[in-house]
Write a protein that holds these residues in place. Sequence first.
Motif, PDB file in Angstrom:
ATOM      1  N   ARG A   1       0.861  -1.178   0.000  1.00  0.00           N
ATOM      2  CA  ARG A   1       0.000   0.000   0.000  1.00  0.00           C
ATOM      3  C   ARG A   1       0.902   1.233   0.000  1.00  0.00           C
ATOM      4  O   ARG A   1       1.732   1.402   0.888  1.00  0.00           O
ATOM      5  N   LYS A   2       0.740   2.078  -0.989  1.00  0.00           N
ATOM      6  CA  LYS A   2       1.683   3.164  -1.204  1.00  0.00           C
ATOM      7  C   LYS A   2       1.376   4.405  -0.367  1.00  0.00           C
ATOM      8  O   LYS A   2       0.223   4.804  -0.223  1.00  0.00           O
ATOM      9  N   ASN A   3       2.435   4.982   0.181  1.00  0.00           N
ATOM     10  CA  ASN A   3       2.426   6.305   0.797  1.00  0.00           C
ATOM     11  C   ASN A   3       1.342   6.473   1.866  1.00  0.00           C
ATOM     12  O   ASN A   3       0.530   7.382   1.812  1.00  0.00           O
ATOM     13  N   THR A   4       1.337   5.579   2.850  1.00  0.00           N
ATOM     14  CA  THR A   4       0.399   5.702   3.961  1.00  0.00           C
ATOM     15  C   THR A   4       0.929   4.954   5.172  1.00  0.00           C
ATOM     16  O   THR A   4       1.520   3.885   5.030  1.00  0.00           O
ATOM     17  N   ASN A   5       0.717   5.517   6.340  1.00  0.00           N
ATOM     18  CA  ASN A   5       1.019   4.763   7.556  1.00  0.00           C
ATOM     19  C   ASN A   5      -0.262   4.364   8.287  1.00  0.00           C
ATOM     20  O   ASN A   5      -0.241   3.937   9.424  1.00  0.00           O
ATOM     21  N   ASN A   6      -1.409   4.520   7.570  1.00  0.00           N
ATOM     22  CA  ASN A   6      -2.711   4.037   8.055  1.00  0.00           C
ATOM     23  C   ASN A   6      -3.368   3.224   6.939  1.00  0.00           C
ATOM     24  O   ASN A   6      -4.428   3.594   6.431  1.00  0.00           O
ATOM     25  N   PRO A   7      -2.733   2.122   6.524  1.00  0.00           N
ATOM     26  CA  PRO A   7      -3.216   1.421   5.325  1.00  0.00           C
ATOM     27  C   PRO A   7      -4.510   0.649   5.551  1.00  0.00           C
ATOM     28  O   PRO A   7      -4.751   0.110   6.635  1.00  0.00           O
ATOM     29  N   SER A   8      -5.328   0.606   4.522  1.00  0.00           N
ATOM     30  CA  SER A   8      -6.487  -0.286   4.481  1.00  0.00           C
ATOM     31  C   SER A   8      -6.095  -1.479   3.615  1.00  0.00           C
ATOM     32  O   SER A   8      -5.820  -1.334   2.428  1.00  0.00           O
ATOM     33  N   PHE A   9      -6.025  -2.677   4.236  1.00  0.00           N
ATOM     34  CA  PHE A   9      -5.560  -3.857   3.517  1.00  0.00           C
ATOM     35  C   PHE A   9      -6.720  -4.641   2.882  1.00  0.00           C
ATOM     36  O   PHE A   9      -6.736  -4.888   1.690  1.00  0.00           O
ATOM     37  N   ASN A  10      -7.679  -5.067   3.716  1.00  0.00           N
ATOM     38  CA  ASN A  10      -8.800  -5.894   3.251  1.00  0.00           C
ATOM     39  C   ASN A  10      -8.312  -7.089   2.437  1.00  0.00           C
ATOM     40  O   ASN A  10      -8.769  -7.331   1.315  1.00  0.00           O
ATOM     41  N   GLU A  11      -7.377  -7.837   3.003  1.00  0.00           N
ATOM     42  CA  GLU A  11      -6.803  -9.007   2.346  1.00  0.00           C
ATOM     43  C   GLU A  11      -7.080 -10.255   3.185  1.00  0.00           C
ATOM     44  O   GLU A  11      -7.070 -10.216   4.420  1.00  0.00           O
ATOM     45  N   THR A  12      -7.315 -11.379   2.494  1.00  0.00           N
ATOM     46  CA  THR A  12      -7.627 -12.639   3.158  1.00  0.00           C
ATOM     47  C   THR A  12      -6.516 -13.656   2.894  1.00  0.00           C
ATOM     48  O   THR A  12      -6.056 -13.798   1.753  1.00  0.00           O
ATOM     49  N   PHE A  13      -6.095 -14.360   3.949  1.00  0.00           N
ATOM     50  CA  PHE A  13      -5.049 -15.383   3.860  1.00  0.00           C
ATOM     51  C   PHE A  13      -5.522 -16.637   4.593  1.00  0.00           C
ATOM     52  O   PHE A  13      -6.369 -16.562   5.488  1.00  0.00           O
ATOM     53  N   GLY A  14      -4.954 -17.783   4.204  1.00  0.00           N
ATOM     54  CA  GLY A  14      -5.323 -19.029   4.864  1.00  0.00           C
ATOM     55  C   GLY A  14      -4.101 -19.846   5.249  1.00  0.00           C
ATOM     56  O   GLY A  14      -3.033 -19.739   4.626  1.00  0.00           O
ATOM     57  N   PHE A  15      -4.270 -20.690   6.297  1.00  0.00           N
ATOM     58  CA  PHE A  15      -3.198 -21.585   6.747  1.00  0.00           C
ATOM     59  C   PHE A  15      -3.777 -22.962   7.078  1.00  0.00           C
ATOM     60  O   PHE A  15      -4.905 -23.081   7.574  1.00  0.00           O
ATOM     61  N   PHE A  16      -2.971 -23.975   6.798  1.00  0.00           N
ATOM     62  CA  PHE A  16      -3.304 -25.347   7.161  1.00  0.00           C
ATOM     63  C   PHE A  16      -2.638 -25.668   8.494  1.00  0.00           C
ATOM     64  O   PHE A  16      -1.433 -25.472   8.659  1.00  0.00           O
ATOM     65  N   VAL A  17      -3.439 -26.156   9.460  1.00  0.00           N
ATOM     66  CA  VAL A  17      -2.927 -26.483  10.784  1.00  0.00           C
ATOM     67  C   VAL A  17      -2.912 -28.007  10.934  1.00  0.00           C
ATOM     68  O   VAL A  17      -3.964 -28.641  11.001  1.00  0.00           O
ATOM     69  N   GLU A  18      -1.706 -28.548  10.969  1.00  0.00           N
ATOM     70  CA  GLU A  18      -1.575 -29.996  11.162  1.00  0.00           C
ATOM     71  C   GLU A  18      -1.761 -30.323  12.639  1.00  0.00           C
ATOM     72  O   GLU A  18      -1.198 -29.657  13.521  1.00  0.00           O
ATOM     73  N   MET A  19      -2.557 -31.357  12.937  1.00  0.00           N
ATOM     74  CA  MET A  19      -2.856 -31.742  14.312  1.00  0.00           C
ATOM     75  C   MET A  19      -2.033 -32.954  14.728  1.00  0.00           C
ATOM     76  O   MET A  19      -1.908 -33.923  13.968  1.00  0.00           O
ATOM     77  N   LEU A  20      -1.469 -32.904  15.917  1.00  0.00           N
ATOM     78  CA  LEU A  20      -0.743 -34.034  16.505  1.00  0.00           C
ATOM     79  C   LEU A  20      -1.406 -34.370  17.834  1.00  0.00           C
ATOM     80  O   LEU A  20      -1.388 -33.558  18.769  1.00  0.00           O
ATOM     81  N   THR A  21      -2.022 -35.562  17.882  1.00  0.00           N
ATOM     82  CA  THR A  21      -2.767 -36.026  19.079  1.00  0.00           C
ATOM     83  C   THR A  21      -3.737 -34.957  19.575  1.00  0.00           C
ATOM     84  O   THR A  21      -3.802 -34.657  20.772  1.00  0.00           O
ATOM     85  N   GLY A  22      -4.459 -34.388  18.623  1.00  0.00           N
ATOM     86  CA  GLY A  22      -5.508 -33.440  18.977  1.00  0.00           C
ATOM     87  C   GLY A  22      -5.052 -32.027  19.203  1.00  0.00           C
ATOM     88  O   GLY A  22      -5.872 -31.147  19.483  1.00  0.00           O
ATOM     89  N   SER A  23      -3.741 -31.739  19.106  1.00  0.00           N
ATOM     90  CA  SER A  23      -3.234 -30.381  19.331  1.00  0.00           C
ATOM     91  C   SER A  23      -2.483 -29.899  18.096  1.00  0.00           C
ATOM     92  O   SER A  23      -1.929 -30.705  17.335  1.00  0.00           O
ATOM     93  N   PRO A  24      -2.439 -28.583  17.867  1.00  0.00           N
ATOM     94  CA  PRO A  24      -1.705 -28.060  16.706  1.00  0.00           C
ATOM     95  C   PRO A  24      -0.222 -28.379  16.797  1.00  0.00           C
ATOM     96  O   PRO A  24       0.369 -28.394  17.887  1.00  0.00           O
ATOM     97  N   LYS A  25       0.392 -28.607  15.636  1.00  0.00           N
ATOM     98  CA  LYS A  25       1.825 -28.895  15.584  1.00  0.00           C
ATOM     99  C   LYS A  25       2.629 -27.693  16.079  1.00  0.00           C
ATOM    100  O   LYS A  25       3.608 -27.834  16.805  1.00  0.00           O
ATOM    101  N   LEU A  26       2.239 -26.471  15.654  1.00  0.00           N
ATOM    102  CA  LEU A  26       2.838 -25.229  16.154  1.00  0.00           C
ATOM    103  C   LEU A  26       1.743 -24.377  16.769  1.00  0.00           C
ATOM    104  O   LEU A  26       0.581 -24.443  16.354  1.00  0.00           O
TER     105      LEU A  26
END
Length: 637
Positions: free
Chosen positions: A44-69
């Motif tokens: 976002r150019k020339n701003t220190n109050n940016p409006s992003f409105n962006e979506t990201f996703g992550f896969f969470v691997e489970m180990l014995t019912g708990s997240p790996k990280l």
Amino acid sequence: EDDIQFGDVIIIRLIQARNLMKFDITNPYTVLQYDGQIQRGSVRKNTNNPSFNETFGFFVEMLTGSPKLNAIQIGIYHHDFNTQQDKSMGTFQLKLVDLPRNKQVDHFCKLDSGTGEVFLSIRRAPIVSPELAITLKKIISIQTPWTKKMLQKEQVSLYHFLGSSPWKLADDESSKGSNSVLTYLLDSVTKNKINLQNYRNVNKVATMLRSQRVIVTEDAACPTLYFSDLAATEKDLFDYLTKVVPNGVKSIYYSIPKVAMNDIKSEISSLNLTDSNLQRQAFVVIQFKNTATAIKALLNMAASDDPKFASLASFGPPKECDNTGVIGAASRSLIEGYLQVNVPKSVLKKFKEANHSEQAENDGGGAEAKENEEKGDDQDEQDEIGEAFYVNEDNEEFPYFWCKIADESFMAYSKLHSNRPVFTLSVGEIQVRPNGPWTFDLTSYDDTFSVRSTNQPMLALWRTIISRLQDGKLNDITQASGQQAYKDKIEKRKSNADGVWYSHQCYLSKKTLPIFLLYSPDGHKWYADRKMLNQYVRSCLQRGQLDQISTRFTVSDLKDILSTELFEDFASKQLEMLIETKSHYVKCPSCSMAMEILSSSKKVSAEETIALKKLRHPATSQTLESDKQQHFRQYRI
């Protein structure tokens, strides 16, 4: 939940950031990391109050019912286009233990290294099949913000991952940059590639403006725009509009809440605000000379890199004047503007039923209105009161309402062209409870209304006004003499001691007056005192000089200059004159309805003949006799 086999998905919507570290030219972007998965946002150019409105996703691997990280790392970076070197502006962590499944969480996160804060929404859900897990990993490997087209290519949507669609994804054009769609529209309108004299084109442009969140309600496009959360001063606004739409503005009504941001500095000192934050409090009603000019001005403001002109906007009706032609003299509002409000479904249902009843009454209680009432499916409800209203179940983004506090009531309107508020709350009967930095709740009996704004100081101002009104600390404002308060308002604006207000020369009196007292009629470059224009038209009405009025002012001008009663008086006299002097205007001798004869031809087309045969008597429902059909043929108008 310990038996989940395929892992979890976490989908993050990065909404905006505030008060980031400043560089000579600040160009922020985001980097998100989890378990070797990296996502990078757009710069976002020339701003220190940016409006992003962006979506990201992550896969969470489970180990014995708990997240790996256990945590997602999010960093904000500055990109230097000259040196191609990036510098960190701050980072923070999202701990997965704070993210329950199947529930949307809104997070307000302070950067733990550097200044600033980030607002985001997160949704976590179990993945229901191995095929979906494979698809998710494939999308994540692209390492860019998610778009509608990206997911459609894999034949999935947010619903497949989350079981709901809590927000809308950007399309490919808007994901390339925050203003690319707006820049394209502005270029097309400026170069007349889009003909805005065609109402279909106007409707299409208005739809695009809604999709880009440039306008936030469903009001139809018209020459009047409402803005709120505006940092620009009245002079900033006048100078800017004079440059981008020369001679295009009829009037500007600029208002700051009667309790201003400077009055509550002690209550918001902990927010670490910039001057720009403190200034984002004005609401403005600007009337342009036509709809095309209004759209062009709106696009220029929305595409501008100057944060002063960032605001929430929508089309709406012109502010009605009093008998002397002045706007705002009798205003009792303490504050007005756009807020996001999560309204209980029961309240929305009552609003919908009241609208249906009013429509049925206007239609004479016909069968069609009754049938519409009985449909009751979701689509009909969405058509009636807006698709964004039904937000409670899936925690979707709250819809915007034009809100105001006046006469010790809090009112919210879904459309500015509507006189019926969606709800009205008595300030003395509600409880106010903060609900995080971006939200407060208003509880009235069994109903809770969640009020949200990403403009933190503005939200604090609304909350403070309600609290002070409940405590009786605003009696000196609410009980002030209307006429004296109005005179004080004019004197304050003339003096312009705080540099906010703007005055301009009146073309008729040559006096310098506050701009909200002035008006520029269609076809003219000058501004004149509304009161003088109003007095001139009234004197012409009294002397019966209707031609003097109609040759100098358009109907639109007269609606703005005159009160409703005076305009109706003019319209009635003008119609009488037309009937008396123009042969193609007639009046029904029975009911006095005025009509214009469109054709004097005695020839009757085949279509007219068929239509006449289908005409039925309103009382007996019988087809008309041949002599009556002949009467229609001869005297149809």
